[in-house]
Design a protein around this motif. Structure first.
Motif, PDB file in Angstrom:
ATOM      1  N   LEU A  94       0.854  -1.179   0.000  1.00 24.69           N
ATOM      2  CA  LEU A  94       0.000   0.000   0.000  1.00 24.69           C
ATOM      3  C   LEU A  94       0.890   1.230   0.000  1.00 24.69           C
ATOM      4  CD1 LEU A  94      -2.475  -1.018   2.841  1.00 24.69           C
ATOM      5  CD2 LEU A  94      -2.788  -1.308   0.408  1.00 24.69           C
ATOM      6  N   PHE A  95       0.578   2.178  -0.843  1.00 23.08           N
ATOM      7  CA  PHE A  95       1.268   3.456  -0.872  1.00 23.08           C
ATOM      8  C   PHE A  95       0.246   4.536  -0.539  1.00 23.08           C
ATOM      9  CE2 PHE A  95       3.690   0.908  -3.937  1.00 23.08           C
ATOM     10  CZ  PHE A  95       4.976   1.086  -3.473  1.00 23.08           C
ATOM     11  N   PHE A  96       0.547   5.356   0.430  1.00 22.99           N
ATOM     12  CA  PHE A  96      -0.284   6.507   0.769  1.00 22.99           C
ATOM     13  C   PHE A  96       0.530   7.757   0.506  1.00 22.99           C
ATOM     14  CE2 PHE A  96      -2.474   3.351   3.286  1.00 22.99           C
ATOM     15  CZ  PHE A  96      -3.787   3.777   3.276  1.00 22.99           C
ATOM     16  N   ASN A  97      -0.038   8.686  -0.259  1.00 24.46           N
ATOM     17  CA  ASN A  97       0.544  10.013  -0.353  1.00 24.46           C
ATOM     18  C   ASN A  97      -0.586  11.007  -0.143  1.00 24.46           C
ATOM     19  OD1 ASN A  97      -0.756  10.401  -2.862  1.00 24.46           O
ATOM     20  ND2 ASN A  97       1.016   9.612  -3.976  1.00 24.46           N
ATOM     21  N   ASN A  98      -0.371  12.272  -0.414  1.00 20.20           N
ATOM     22  CA  ASN A  98      -1.390  13.285  -0.106  1.00 20.20           C
ATOM     23  C   ASN A  98      -2.654  13.146  -0.935  1.00 20.20           C
ATOM     24  OD1 ASN A  98       0.255  14.384   1.813  1.00 20.20           O
ATOM     25  ND2 ASN A  98       1.175  15.864   0.403  1.00 20.20           N
ATOM     26  N   GLU A  99      -2.563  12.636  -2.155  1.00 21.53           N
ATOM     27  CA  GLU A  99      -3.728  12.566  -3.026  1.00 21.53           C
ATOM     28  C   GLU A  99      -4.193  11.157  -3.344  1.00 21.53           C
ATOM     29  OE1 GLU A  99      -0.891  14.188  -4.681  1.00 21.53           O
ATOM     30  OE2 GLU A  99      -1.333  16.091  -3.727  1.00 21.53           O
ATOM     31  N   GLU A 100      -3.341  10.147  -3.213  1.00 20.17           N
ATOM     32  CA  GLU A 100      -3.658   8.824  -3.725  1.00 20.17           C
ATOM     33  C   GLU A 100      -3.403   7.729  -2.697  1.00 20.17           C
ATOM     34  OE1 GLU A 100      -2.422   9.442  -8.374  1.00 20.17           O
ATOM     35  OE2 GLU A 100      -0.890   8.795  -6.957  1.00 20.17           O
ATOM     36  N   LEU A 101      -4.153   6.678  -2.876  1.00 20.74           N
ATOM     37  CA  LEU A 101      -3.937   5.422  -2.178  1.00 20.74           C
ATOM     38  C   LEU A 101      -3.705   4.387  -3.270  1.00 20.74           C
ATOM     39  CD1 LEU A 101      -4.062   3.224   0.011  1.00 20.74           C
ATOM     40  CD2 LEU A 101      -6.527   3.465  -0.001  1.00 20.74           C
ATOM     41  N   ILE A 102      -2.546   3.755  -3.268  1.00 20.47           N
ATOM     42  CA  ILE A 102      -2.166   2.807  -4.307  1.00 20.47           C
ATOM     43  C   ILE A 102      -2.077   1.423  -3.664  1.00 20.47           C
ATOM     44  CG2 ILE A 102      -0.405   2.160  -5.993  1.00 20.47           C
ATOM     45  CD1 ILE A 102       0.400   5.184  -5.964  1.00 20.47           C
ATOM     46  N   VAL A 115      -4.977   2.422  -8.401  1.00 20.53           N
ATOM     47  CA  VAL A 115      -4.793   3.749  -7.813  1.00 20.53           C
ATOM     48  C   VAL A 115      -6.161   4.320  -7.488  1.00 20.53           C
ATOM     49  CG1 VAL A 115      -3.834   6.052  -8.157  1.00 20.53           C
ATOM     50  CG2 VAL A 115      -2.701   4.074  -9.169  1.00 20.53           C
ATOM     51  N   TYR A 116      -6.307   4.820  -6.261  1.00 19.20           N
ATOM     52  CA  TYR A 116      -7.566   5.390  -5.793  1.00 19.20           C
ATOM     53  C   TYR A 116      -7.300   6.791  -5.249  1.00 19.20           C
ATOM     54  CZ  TYR A 116      -8.585   0.416  -5.818  1.00 19.20           C
ATOM     55  OH  TYR A 116      -8.708  -0.884  -6.199  1.00 19.20           O
ATOM     56  N   GLY A 117      -8.184   7.727  -5.555  1.00 22.73           N
ATOM     57  CA  GLY A 117      -8.080   9.074  -5.008  1.00 22.73           C
ATOM     58  C   GLY A 117      -8.504   9.076  -3.541  1.00 22.73           C
ATOM     59  N   ALA A 121     -12.118   7.954  -1.201  1.00 23.16           N
ATOM     60  CA  ALA A 121     -12.040   6.701  -0.437  1.00 23.16           C
ATOM     61  C   ALA A 121     -12.621   6.916   0.958  1.00 23.16           C
ATOM     62  CB  ALA A 121     -10.592   6.239  -0.333  1.00 23.16           C
ATOM     63  N   SER A 122     -13.271   5.882   1.460  1.00 21.65           N
ATOM     64  CA  SER A 122     -13.808   5.952   2.817  1.00 21.65           C
ATOM     65  C   SER A 122     -12.699   5.635   3.817  1.00 21.65           C
ATOM     66  CB  SER A 122     -14.957   4.949   2.983  1.00 21.65           C
ATOM     67  OG  SER A 122     -14.444   3.627   3.019  1.00 21.65           O
ATOM     68  N   ALA A 123     -13.006   5.819   5.067  1.00 17.90           N
ATOM     69  CA  ALA A 123     -12.071   5.437   6.122  1.00 17.90           C
ATOM     70  C   ALA A 123     -11.905   3.915   6.108  1.00 17.90           C
ATOM     71  CB  ALA A 123     -12.586   5.900   7.477  1.00 17.90           C
ATOM     72  N   ILE A 124     -10.789   3.444   6.632  1.00 13.81           N
ATOM     73  CA  ILE A 124     -10.503   2.021   6.683  1.00 13.81           C
ATOM     74  C   ILE A 124     -11.413   1.385   7.744  1.00 13.81           C
ATOM     75  CG2 ILE A 124      -8.691   0.294   7.050  1.00 13.81           C
ATOM     76  CD1 ILE A 124      -8.105   2.163   4.691  1.00 13.81           C
ATOM     77  N   TYR A 137     -14.595   2.556  -2.229  1.00 14.33           N
ATOM     78  CA  TYR A 137     -14.270   3.519  -3.276  1.00 14.33           C
ATOM     79  C   TYR A 137     -15.445   3.522  -4.231  1.00 14.33           C
ATOM     80  CZ  TYR A 137     -11.414   6.242  -6.458  1.00 14.33           C
ATOM     81  OH  TYR A 137     -10.916   7.241  -7.248  1.00 14.33           O
ATOM     82  N   GLY A 138     -16.330   4.453  -4.024  1.00 14.69           N
ATOM     83  CA  GLY A 138     -17.579   4.443  -4.765  1.00 14.69           C
ATOM     84  C   GLY A 138     -18.411   3.268  -4.290  1.00 14.69           C
TER      85      GLY A 138
END
Length: 174
Positions: A94-102, A115-117, A121-124, A137-138
Motif C-alpha cells: 500500500l502506498f499513501f501520499n497526499n492525493e492517492e492510495l495505491i 490507484v484510488y483518489g 475513499a472511505s475510512a478504513i 471507493y464508490g
C-alpha cells in the motif's frame, strides 16, 4: 510496531508491505485457465498460418475470422492474467501520499496496481467476510490485509484512519 506489517516512510509517501494469504483453489483454477488460454492462442496462430498457406479460395475470409477470434481471445487473456497475478502474489503493498492510495499486488516485477483518489475513499474499516481490512471507493469494496492477525488489523486500521482519514467516520461494516 505492528506484527506482519513493514513500514517505509519518506517525505512524499508511506509504503506499507503486508503478507498476502494465497487462495490455492483459485490459484490452481486460474493457472489451468491460463494454460488453456495459452494453448488456444498458440493453436489459433498455427491454424491461421496453415489457412493462409493452404491456397484455398476462402482463406482470406477465414483468416479474418480467425484474427477476430484471436483478438477477442487476447482481450480475455489480459483479464485472465490480471486475475491470475492477483492470486499468485504473496504480498500486498500500500502506498499513501497526499492525493492517492495505491494498492499493489506484485508478482516479481509485474503485477496489479490500482490507484484510488484519497478524497473519494472511505475510512478504513474491518470487514467481517472476508476477515480483512477494507475501504470503500464508490460502490466497490477494496480488501487488503487478510493474512494479518486480528490485533494487527485493528492497530493498522487505527493508525491509517488517524493519519490519512482524520475526522472521517468509520463505516459500520463489521
Amino acid at each position: 510496531m505492528i506484527s506482519g506489517v513493514h513500514f517505509e516512510q519518506t517525505p512524499e509517501r508511506l509504503k506499507i508491505v503486508l503478507a498476502a494469504r494465497r487462495k490455492w483453489p483459485f490459484l490452481l483454477l486460474y493457472s489451468a485457465l491460463v494454460l488453456v488460454w495459452l494453448v488456444m492462442m498458440i493453436g489459433g496462430f498455427v491454424y491461421l498460418i496453415q489457412i493462409v498457406r493452404s491456397g484455398a479460395g476462402y482463406r482470406f475470409v477465414f483468416a479474418v475470422m480467425i484474427l477476430v477470434l484471436l483478438a477477442i481471445l487476447y482481450r480475455f487473456g489480459r483479464f485472465l492474467l490480471r486475475q491470475w497475478a492477483t492470486y499468485l502474489s504473496n504480498r500486498e503493498i500500500l502506498f499513501f501520499n497526499n492525493e492517492e492510495l495505491i494498492v499493489r499486488r506484485p508478482v516479481s516485477i509485474w503485477g496489479n496496481t490500482d490507484v484510488y483518489g484519497l478524497e473519494h475513499a472511505s475510512a478504513i474499516y474491518r470487514s467481517g467476510n472476508p476477515p480483512a481490512l477494507a475501504f470503500d471507493y464508490g460502490y466497490r469494496h477494496i480488501y487488503f490485509g487478510e493474512a494479518l492477525s486480528a490485533e494487527s488489523r485493528q492497530a493498522l486500521k487505527q493508525y491509517l484512519n488517524q493519519q490519512y482519514f482524520p475526522g472521517q467516520a468509520e463505516p459500520n461494516k463489521a
